[in-house]
Design a protein around this motif. Structure first.
Motif, PDB file in Angstrom:
ATOM      1  N   HIS A 169       0.858  -1.177   0.000  1.00  0.00           N
ATOM      2  CA  HIS A 169       0.000   0.000   0.000  1.00  0.00           C
ATOM      3  C   HIS A 169       0.901   1.237   0.000  1.00  0.00           C
ATOM      4  CE1 HIS A 169      -3.441  -2.434   2.134  1.00  0.00           C
ATOM      5  NE2 HIS A 169      -3.128  -2.908   0.939  1.00  0.00           N
ATOM      6  N   TRP A 170       0.941   1.922  -1.121  1.00  0.00           N
ATOM      7  CA  TRP A 170       1.795   3.107  -1.250  1.00  0.00           C
ATOM      8  C   TRP A 170       0.910   4.338  -1.390  1.00  0.00           C
ATOM      9  CZ3 TRP A 170       3.367   5.885  -6.030  1.00  0.00           C
ATOM     10  CH2 TRP A 170       4.304   6.886  -5.753  1.00  0.00           C
ATOM     11  N   ASP A 171       1.077   5.273  -0.458  1.00  0.00           N
ATOM     12  CA  ASP A 171       0.224   6.463  -0.405  1.00  0.00           C
ATOM     13  C   ASP A 171       1.009   7.702  -0.802  1.00  0.00           C
ATOM     14  OD1 ASP A 171      -1.534   4.647   0.646  1.00  0.00           O
ATOM     15  OD2 ASP A 171      -1.410   5.397   2.710  1.00  0.00           O
ATOM     16  N   GLN A 192      -9.197  22.439  23.595  1.00  0.00           N
ATOM     17  CA  GLN A 192      -8.779  23.528  24.476  1.00  0.00           C
ATOM     18  C   GLN A 192      -7.439  23.204  25.103  1.00  0.00           C
ATOM     19  OE1 GLN A 192     -12.328  23.420  27.039  1.00  0.00           O
ATOM     20  NE2 GLN A 192     -10.973  22.938  28.774  1.00  0.00           N
ATOM     21  N   ALA A 193      -6.749  24.223  25.573  1.00  0.00           N
ATOM     22  CA  ALA A 193      -5.365  24.099  26.007  1.00  0.00           C
ATOM     23  C   ALA A 193      -5.191  23.109  27.146  1.00  0.00           C
ATOM     24  CB  ALA A 193      -4.808  25.466  26.397  1.00  0.00           C
ATOM     25  N   SER A 194      -6.127  23.045  28.078  1.00  0.00           N
ATOM     26  CA  SER A 194      -6.041  22.137  29.223  1.00  0.00           C
ATOM     27  C   SER A 194      -7.436  21.974  29.799  1.00  0.00           C
ATOM     28  CB  SER A 194      -5.080  22.695  30.280  1.00  0.00           C
ATOM     29  OG  SER A 194      -5.656  23.807  30.924  1.00  0.00           O
ATOM     30  N   PRO A 195      -7.608  21.018  30.712  1.00  0.00           N
ATOM     31  CA  PRO A 195      -8.944  20.861  31.292  1.00  0.00           C
ATOM     32  C   PRO A 195      -9.460  22.125  31.970  1.00  0.00           C
ATOM     33  CG  PRO A 195      -7.564  18.972  31.818  1.00  0.00           C
ATOM     34  CD  PRO A 195      -6.671  19.983  31.190  1.00  0.00           C
ATOM     35  N   VAL A 196      -8.564  22.942  32.479  1.00  0.00           N
ATOM     36  CA  VAL A 196      -9.008  24.141  33.202  1.00  0.00           C
ATOM     37  C   VAL A 196      -8.808  25.410  32.392  1.00  0.00           C
ATOM     38  CG1 VAL A 196      -8.638  23.082  35.453  1.00  0.00           C
ATOM     39  CG2 VAL A 196      -6.746  24.290  34.320  1.00  0.00           C
ATOM     40  N   SER A 197      -8.358  25.288  31.142  1.00  0.00           N
ATOM     41  CA  SER A 197      -8.179  26.463  30.282  1.00  0.00           C
ATOM     42  C   SER A 197      -8.970  26.266  29.007  1.00  0.00           C
ATOM     43  CB  SER A 197      -6.706  26.683  29.957  1.00  0.00           C
ATOM     44  OG  SER A 197      -6.559  27.697  28.986  1.00  0.00           O
ATOM     45  N   SER A 198      -9.818  27.213  28.682  1.00  0.00           N
ATOM     46  CA  SER A 198     -10.644  27.123  27.486  1.00  0.00           C
ATOM     47  C   SER A 198      -9.982  27.748  26.266  1.00  0.00           C
ATOM     48  CB  SER A 198     -11.990  27.801  27.745  1.00  0.00           C
ATOM     49  OG  SER A 198     -11.793  29.163  28.083  1.00  0.00           O
ATOM     50  N   ALA A 199      -8.707  28.060  26.353  1.00  0.00           N
ATOM     51  CA  ALA A 199      -8.008  28.642  25.211  1.00  0.00           C
ATOM     52  C   ALA A 199      -8.052  27.679  24.023  1.00  0.00           C
ATOM     53  CB  ALA A 199      -6.561  28.945  25.594  1.00  0.00           C
ATOM     54  N   ASP A 200      -8.368  28.214  22.844  1.00  0.00           N
ATOM     55  CA  ASP A 200      -8.542  27.402  21.641  1.00  0.00           C
ATOM     56  C   ASP A 200      -7.187  26.994  21.063  1.00  0.00           C
ATOM     57  OD1 ASP A 200      -9.353  26.190  19.337  1.00  0.00           O
ATOM     58  OD2 ASP A 200     -10.188  27.984  18.387  1.00  0.00           O
ATOM     59  N   VAL A 201      -6.949  25.701  20.992  1.00  0.00           N
ATOM     60  CA  VAL A 201      -5.746  25.186  20.325  1.00  0.00           C
ATOM     61  C   VAL A 201      -6.148  24.158  19.265  1.00  0.00           C
ATOM     62  CG1 VAL A 201      -4.171  25.617  22.251  1.00  0.00           C
ATOM     63  CG2 VAL A 201      -5.453  23.473  22.162  1.00  0.00           C
ATOM     64  N   GLY A 202      -7.321  24.363  18.685  1.00  0.00           N
ATOM     65  CA  GLY A 202      -7.829  23.443  17.669  1.00  0.00           C
ATOM     66  C   GLY A 202      -7.291  23.760  16.283  1.00  0.00           C
ATOM     67  N   SER A 203      -7.833  23.081  15.290  1.00  0.00           N
ATOM     68  CA  SER A 203      -7.367  23.273  13.916  1.00  0.00           C
ATOM     69  C   SER A 203      -8.398  22.718  12.943  1.00  0.00           C
ATOM     70  CB  SER A 203      -6.019  22.580  13.708  1.00  0.00           C
ATOM     71  OG  SER A 203      -6.145  21.178  13.966  1.00  0.00           O
ATOM     72  N   LYS A 204      -8.173  22.996  11.669  1.00  0.00           N
ATOM     73  CA  LYS A 204      -8.977  22.456  10.580  1.00  0.00           C
ATOM     74  C   LYS A 204      -8.026  22.001   9.487  1.00  0.00           C
ATOM     75  CE  LYS A 204     -12.944  25.543  11.346  1.00  0.00           C
ATOM     76  NZ  LYS A 204     -12.383  26.179  12.556  1.00  0.00           N
ATOM     77  N   PHE A 205      -8.492  21.086   8.675  1.00  0.00           N
ATOM     78  CA  PHE A 205      -7.632  20.654   7.567  1.00  0.00           C
ATOM     79  C   PHE A 205      -8.476  20.085   6.440  1.00  0.00           C
ATOM     80  CE2 PHE A 205      -8.241  16.674   9.838  1.00  0.00           C
ATOM     81  CZ  PHE A 205      -8.328  15.728   8.832  1.00  0.00           C
ATOM     82  N   ASP A 206      -7.918  20.176   5.259  1.00  0.00           N
ATOM     83  CA  ASP A 206      -8.407  19.458   4.084  1.00  0.00           C
ATOM     84  C   ASP A 206      -7.232  18.661   3.548  1.00  0.00           C
ATOM     85  OD1 ASP A 206     -11.256  20.540   3.361  1.00  0.00           O
ATOM     86  OD2 ASP A 206     -10.070  22.308   3.887  1.00  0.00           O
ATOM     87  N   ALA A 207      -7.506  17.491   3.048  1.00  0.00           N
ATOM     88  CA  ALA A 207      -6.428  16.643   2.543  1.00  0.00           C
ATOM     89  C   ALA A 207      -6.939  15.827   1.366  1.00  0.00           C
ATOM     90  CB  ALA A 207      -5.902  15.716   3.638  1.00  0.00           C
ATOM     91  N   ILE A 208      -6.029  15.548   0.458  1.00  0.00           N
ATOM     92  CA  ILE A 208      -6.338  14.657  -0.656  1.00  0.00           C
ATOM     93  C   ILE A 208      -5.185  13.682  -0.803  1.00  0.00           C
ATOM     94  CG2 ILE A 208      -5.348  16.218  -2.389  1.00  0.00           C
ATOM     95  CD1 ILE A 208      -7.632  15.215  -4.277  1.00  0.00           C
ATOM     96  N   ALA A 209      -5.494  12.426  -0.988  1.00  0.00           N
ATOM     97  CA  ALA A 209      -4.459  11.395  -1.037  1.00  0.00           C
ATOM     98  C   ALA A 209      -4.883  10.274  -1.972  1.00  0.00           C
ATOM     99  CB  ALA A 209      -4.173  10.843   0.355  1.00  0.00           C
ATOM    100  N   MET A 210      -3.912   9.583  -2.505  1.00  0.00           N
ATOM    101  CA  MET A 210      -4.170   8.451  -3.395  1.00  0.00           C
ATOM    102  C   MET A 210      -3.322   7.266  -2.963  1.00  0.00           C
ATOM    103  SD  MET A 210      -3.800   8.042  -7.544  1.00  0.00           S
ATOM    104  CE  MET A 210      -2.061   7.653  -7.489  1.00  0.00           C
ATOM    105  N   ARG A 211      -3.911   6.094  -3.031  1.00  0.00           N
ATOM    106  CA  ARG A 211      -3.205   4.853  -2.689  1.00  0.00           C
ATOM    107  C   ARG A 211      -3.121   3.957  -3.913  1.00  0.00           C
ATOM    108  NH1 ARG A 211      -4.871   1.678   2.571  1.00  0.00           N
ATOM    109  NH2 ARG A 211      -3.427   3.279   3.368  1.00  0.00           N
ATOM    110  N   THR A 212      -1.940   3.412  -4.120  1.00  0.00           N
ATOM    111  CA  THR A 212      -1.737   2.344  -5.092  1.00  0.00           C
ATOM    112  C   THR A 212      -1.609   1.041  -4.318  1.00  0.00           C
ATOM    113  OG1 THR A 212      -0.622   3.828  -6.646  1.00  0.00           O
ATOM    114  CG2 THR A 212      -0.268   1.464  -6.932  1.00  0.00           C
ATOM    115  N   GLN A 213      -2.472   0.104  -4.592  1.00  0.00           N
ATOM    116  CA  GLN A 213      -2.536  -1.134  -3.812  1.00  0.00           C
ATOM    117  C   GLN A 213      -2.333  -2.335  -4.720  1.00  0.00           C
ATOM    118  OE1 GLN A 213      -5.873  -1.709  -0.993  1.00  0.00           O
ATOM    119  NE2 GLN A 213      -6.283  -3.641  -2.034  1.00  0.00           N
ATOM    120  N   PHE A 214      -1.442  -3.212  -4.290  1.00  0.00           N
ATOM    121  CA  PHE A 214      -1.238  -4.481  -4.962  1.00  0.00           C
ATOM    122  C   PHE A 214      -1.177  -5.574  -3.903  1.00  0.00           C
ATOM    123  CE2 PHE A 214       1.817  -7.813  -6.222  1.00  0.00           C
ATOM    124  CZ  PHE A 214       1.115  -8.341  -7.296  1.00  0.00           C
ATOM    125  N   ALA A 215      -1.936  -6.617  -4.077  1.00  0.00           N
ATOM    126  CA  ALA A 215      -1.986  -7.657  -3.056  1.00  0.00           C
ATOM    127  C   ALA A 215      -2.332  -9.004  -3.691  1.00  0.00           C
ATOM    128  CB  ALA A 215      -3.009  -7.313  -1.980  1.00  0.00           C
TER     129      ALA A 215
END
Length: 537
Positions: A130-132, A513-536
């Motif tokens: 499986h090669w990605d 959030q940064a910690s259980p007692v801190s609501s500071a936002d440390v989140g993220s978003k992403f988009d990704a595109i990938a292709m796999r070549t599979q031989f088995a």
């Protein structure tokens, strides 16, 4: 009487008649004598015709008799010849039947396989690659978000080769090595592993006995290093899953006490309707255990158990319904014998393996004495359509008495699940595999061929998954692991029974959030595109 004698007689009669006529003329005979002579001549002519017919019939009968006698003589001669040959053959020793060759070489699905003539013993070479390749558009919410970037590129996800087979009909074995080095690992805790990843090593090395068939089903007793059929997604071969990666909720669950490279011993029983199995599990092949080494090697082995009940509750020619329930227990977590601590980390990468960084993680939870995961699974097929989903509940006990925290901590709970659907545009279906209580991949009805005109099988699929690793927020002992939601669209091209190309698009949202007692936002978003070549094979 011959024709010559008959003619002579007729001439004599004619002469006599002529003489009589002469005498009559000379003697002046009457008309009555002439009439009498004519009547006698006519009678002679009738006798001549009768004699000719009888002669012809006698000739034909003689010829027929001669022919029949000749045919009978030939038949008798043939019979005598056959008898002589049979008597001669009877004196010659008869050769025994030539036995079949000692081994038979076949190529089922292009897998080289060698078997004995009775097929009681077989060995086959198996492999998968499986090669990605792909990339991310990663967007951290703030400058405090970790990480700030994800790397694009390529990755040999799996590169396995090994042997599988059986001997004496009922004993089965496998020895498979994975050179890929990017399998789902146990939170990156194994020595030599990347964060969130596993290591290259023995992926399968087990022995299985299948000679018992109680209650009208099949039973397997097995032990060694194996890929356990725990959860529906994990029971589905990586060659057959709809997407490049399994959903994060299932990956996190299996990493606790199951998953790839896991040592285990147990049994499973199944028929066409029901599957029941249970295993005790140990450490993975990448773990190193030593009571005298420095961290992280100075840890004891972990032990756990898994159980699963599942089955095809409804099935027909082109439809099926699958239901099941699973349980997993971490009985003895890995214990650091140097620092006298027991920790457990739940984490996963964003359903793609180009970058090994995890985006949601509980971190190393301290004082872990055990953990439990309970889940339900459901799936259905209708012709080319397949639906599948699972939901998980996680519980982590933190009441171990260690020198770091002798009083322990309150337990924490998490949850997550996924739902997915696939549709084969070319009409093929996902068949059911009773041995693993999961669904097989697509086998194209018309493999791709420029000469034959086939275009393989084409499939579209979609999935939404969510994992929530937050609990007891706003408290010092809470866990702020984050909540990850990923939407995936896929296009799969099954070129033939051995080659597949996969194209995945992912959109993810990580709320953290940064910690259980801190609501500071440390989140993220992403988009990704990938292709796999599979031989088995």
């Amino acid at each position: 009487m011959s024709r010559t004698r008959i003619a002579a007689t007729a001439i004599g009669l004619a002469g006599a008649l002529a003489a009589s006529q002469a005498q009559a003329q000379s003697a002046s005979s009457s008309e009555q004598e002439i009439a009498l002579l004519k009547q006698q001549l006519k009678m002679l002519e009738q006798k001549l015709d009768k004699l000719q017919s009888q002669t012809a019939a006698n000739t034909a009968a003689t010829a027929k008799a001669r022919a029949e006698a000749k045919a009978e003589a030939k038949a008798e001669a043939r019979s005598e010849a056959k008898a002589a040959i049979a008597n001669a053959n009877a004196t010659i020793p008869v050769k025994a039947t030539v036995p079949p060759s000692g081994v038979v070489v076949t190529m089922p699905n292009n897998r080289p396989t060698i078997c004995t003539a009775d097929e009681a013993n077989c060995i086959a070479i198996t492999s998968r690659l499986h090669w990605d390749v792909g990339g991310y558009d990663y967007r951290p919410n703030t400058a405090e978000t970790v990480p700030q970037k994800l790397d694009s590129g390529e990755n040999v996800r799996r590169a396995r080769i090994g042997v599988i087979g059986r001997f004496l009909n009922d004993w089965n074995f496998a020895l498979i090595y994975d050179f890929g080095g990017t399998s789902d690992g146990f939170g990156g805790t194994a020595a030599g592993s990347l964060p969130g990843g596993g290591v290259s090593g023995v992926e399968n090395a087990y022995l299985s006995y299948t000679g018992l068939k109680p209650f009208g089903g099949k039973m397997a007793i097995e032990a060694g290093i194996m890929d356990l059929p725990y959860t529906l997604d994990e029971a589905t071969s990586s060659n057959d899953i709809l997407f490049m990666e399994r959903a994060s909720p299932g990956v996190i669950a299996t990493n606790i006490a199951a998953g790839d490279f896991r040592s285990a011993a147990g049994t499973r029983w199944y028929n066409d309707v029901l599957w029941i199995g249970g295993y005790v599990t140990g450490p993975s092949t990448g773990a190193i255990h030593s009571a005298s080494s420095a961290t992280p090697a100075g840890t004891s082995e972990q032990y756990g158990a898994v159980a699963r009940v599942a089955g095809q509750v409804v099935s027909g020619k082109d439809y099926s319904i699958h239901l099941g329930a699973d349980a997993e227990w971490l009985i003895q977590p890995p214990r650091n014998l140097i620092a006298n601590t027991q920790t457990l980390t739940l984490s996963d990468r964003p359903e793609l393996r180009l970058d090994p960084t995890t985006l949601v993680s509980t971190g190393a939870m301290a004082n872990v004495s055990g953990a439990q995961v309970y889940s339900v699974e459901a799936a259905a097929t209708y012709g080319p359509l397949i639906l599948q989903g699972e939901y998980f509940w996680y519980n982590v006990d933190r009441n171990a008495n260690t020198s770091a925290l002798p009083t322990g901590l309150p337990s924490v709970k998490f949850q997550g699940g996924y739902a997915q659907a696939g549709y084969v545009l070319t009409g093929e279906t996902h068949t059911y595999n009773a041995a693993s209580a999961a669904y097989n991949g697509v086998k194209p009805a018309h493999p791709f061929s420029l000469d034959g005109g086939g275009w393989g099988a084409w499939e579209i699929a979609g999935r939404v998954s969510q994992i929530d690793l937050n609990d007891q927020l706003a408290t010092a002992n809470g866990i702020a692991g984050g909540r990850q939601t990923v939407y995936t669209l896929a296009l799969n091209w099954y070129v033939n029974g051995n080659v597949r190309f996969m194209l995945d698009y992912l959109h993810g949202n990580i709320s953290k959030q940064a910690s259980p007692v801190s609501s500071a936002d440390v989140g993220s978003k992403f988009d990704a595109i990938a292709m796999r070549t599979q031989f088995a094979f």
